[in-house]
Design an enzyme around this catalytic site. Sequence first.
Site, PDB file in Angstrom:
ATOM      1  N   SER A 202       0.866  -1.154   0.027  1.00 56.37           N
ATOM      2  CA  SER A 202      -0.028   0.214  -0.010  1.00 56.37           C
ATOM      3  C   SER A 202       0.822   1.117  -0.053  1.00 56.37           C
ATOM      4  CB  SER A 202      -0.867  -0.114   1.426  1.00 56.37           C
ATOM      5  OG  SER A 202      -2.100   0.644   0.968  1.00 56.37           O
ATOM      6  N   ASP A 308      -9.709  -5.063  -4.532  1.00 54.42           N
ATOM      7  CA  ASP A 308      -9.202  -4.171  -3.766  1.00 54.42           C
ATOM      8  C   ASP A 308     -10.171  -2.931  -3.589  1.00 54.42           C
ATOM      9  OD1 ASP A 308      -8.036  -2.360  -2.004  1.00 54.42           O
ATOM     10  OD2 ASP A 308      -5.766  -2.904  -2.766  1.00 54.42           O
ATOM     11  N   HIS A 339      -7.777  -5.570   0.163  1.00 55.38           N
ATOM     12  CA  HIS A 339      -6.527  -5.104   0.424  1.00 55.38           C
ATOM     13  C   HIS A 339      -5.552  -5.976   1.247  1.00 55.38           C
ATOM     14  CE1 HIS A 339      -4.064  -1.371   0.015  1.00 55.38           C
ATOM     15  NE2 HIS A 339      -4.035  -1.238   1.212  1.00 55.38           N
TER      16      HIS A 339
END
Length: 656
Positions: A202, A308, A339
């Site tokens: 991320s 995601d 995610h």
Amino acid sequence: MPIPARRTHRLWRTFAATATAALLAVLVVPGAAQAAPAARESQPVYSYDDAIRESVWVDTRVDGDGDGRTDRVAVDIVRPREPAAQGRKIPVIMDASPYYSCCGRGNESQLKTYDADGHVVQMPLYYDNYFVPRGYAFVAVDLAGTNRSDGCVDVGGRSDVQSAKAVVDWLNGRAKGYASRTGGERAEARWTNGRTGMIGKSYDGTIANGVAATGVEGLRTIVPISAISSWYDYYFQQGAPLYDSGPEWLSDYVESPEARARCAAVQQRLVDEAPRSGDWTRLWEERDYVKDAHKVRASVFVAHGMQDLNVRAKHFGQWWDALAENGVERKIWLSQTGHVDPFDYRRGAWVDTLHRWFDHELLGYDNGIDREPMADIERTPDHWSTDKVWPARAATTTALRPGKGSAPGVGTLGLKAGRGTETFTDDPALSETDWAAQVDTSTPGKAGFISRPLGKDLRLSGSSKVTVTATPTTASAHLSAVLVDLGPATIRDYAGAGEGITTLTDRSCWGASTTGDSSCFKNTRAATTDVNSTIFSRGWADLGTYANPDKGRPLTPGKPYTLTLSLAAADHVVPKGHRLALIVAGTDKDLIDPPSTRPTLTLDLSRTVARVPVVGGAGAFAAATAGSHAALPHAPAADGVSPFRQDRPVPGGSHR
């Protein structure tokens, strides 16, 4: 035929790696009586207990907080003691993050911990535990404005990227490092050969993308996991706001308390230069790494969840396409999760693959990973396929066209151009799963277009675009377009609390441990749900960007506008007996914010088309939809995907 310069560079790297493999085998394995013909895997031959743990502050050459001196970022290092004692230099695996003190890393939200002397005790995640005994250094960088670093968080801008780039420069002897945050005693990285691989999920993986896009020398590979490729596309999609706040909220969320007190000017710039109108500004230009893909020298190993809904799948798709256009060596894993890190959905295979990737890219081992299939794709929970290249070589952009059906809002999808119009009214209370659950029913909040039941499996591989011509009744309108697989399936519950995984209580261990840093992590299993429809690609836009995707403008009620929406990259097989659907609607509840008005929109079907990457092209679609097959019953109950979470999304800052 001449070889392009970039390809020459990659061929030379492969040749050099093969030529030096035997030498590296001698250097990495101490006490070996005789070198192996070619090293294939680094072994855990060094002591993790005795590893050197140290902290260095690297000068970023940026004065982000405006205090009159350049900022220093904290760099915590764990490296094996033996190579330095023997005069040998080692490569580096690096994770640069804003989350080491505020929010935690990994499924268990681990933070850095320190002893009384300020030396790091616990490094989050398993990278140090697993790779340090195998002859790598692990380096964890606190981005500017976080934890023990100077400066300010600027959410993917110059300060963030330079925080990590400066460390790569320091590892290669091009930047200054110090033994303390304010002192003058210099620290040099004489123990490393400068070969660096960046990894992170991320926000961390986003920084890896940003540093690679500078073309910095010494960065050999990056492994961006669920990473952002353009920060505009994290907050907006073609003018449509994805969240009710901008980067200033995230900056405030991750900054250390002392940075928050001194960084008001940076915070204000994040507000002023990121207007909620969704217009493209210089701030977004600076934070767009895709445009600089031509500068990337490092290889790239992408991992991303195709479902995601935080860092959405558009990010990996546009980055991947830009890397491909510029001849960058690359590999990809695509899961059905949201995610989630691959360590938490395919742990053993991930650690093994990552190990071989770093051995090849940083140690030069000829282990064959560069000759293996480029893509691993999760087809159903825990079942994977591989592709030699991705997107699939046979995928061809195919124009699918909506047509009128027997009831309003329930149309057809095929190869022939449609006629007439369909009308829907934006209903911000409805989500894409609501639309899909009622796709066979005439409802006012969406327009659905459905293929005939398939006589053969149909695979879509890559990115899609949907062009619509719509006439609004108000001066503002948002549009959504989704591709749907209509038919029963068991999928990962990507919208649930675990985003496709359930965390168990038992643990498995990955590397060596110390009292303060365990290598043992909670195991997981797939969290699944039964559905009657699967949305596998999405896109959104503000209709006011019809003339310029960078700037919206008011609409004239009653006037038609033509707009193209980019849908997220995906790889999905619609099985035999299922149907493929395109749904066009307004606000996608919880995924985009509604416009200031509630428009009714009329679609001109003759000027509306979905261009999708069908494996086998139009011929494959025609063959799949040619036969006469009974439609599968469509249960009236709602889709089995969990309701979307209402908490404010943070890129990688949650327990996942």
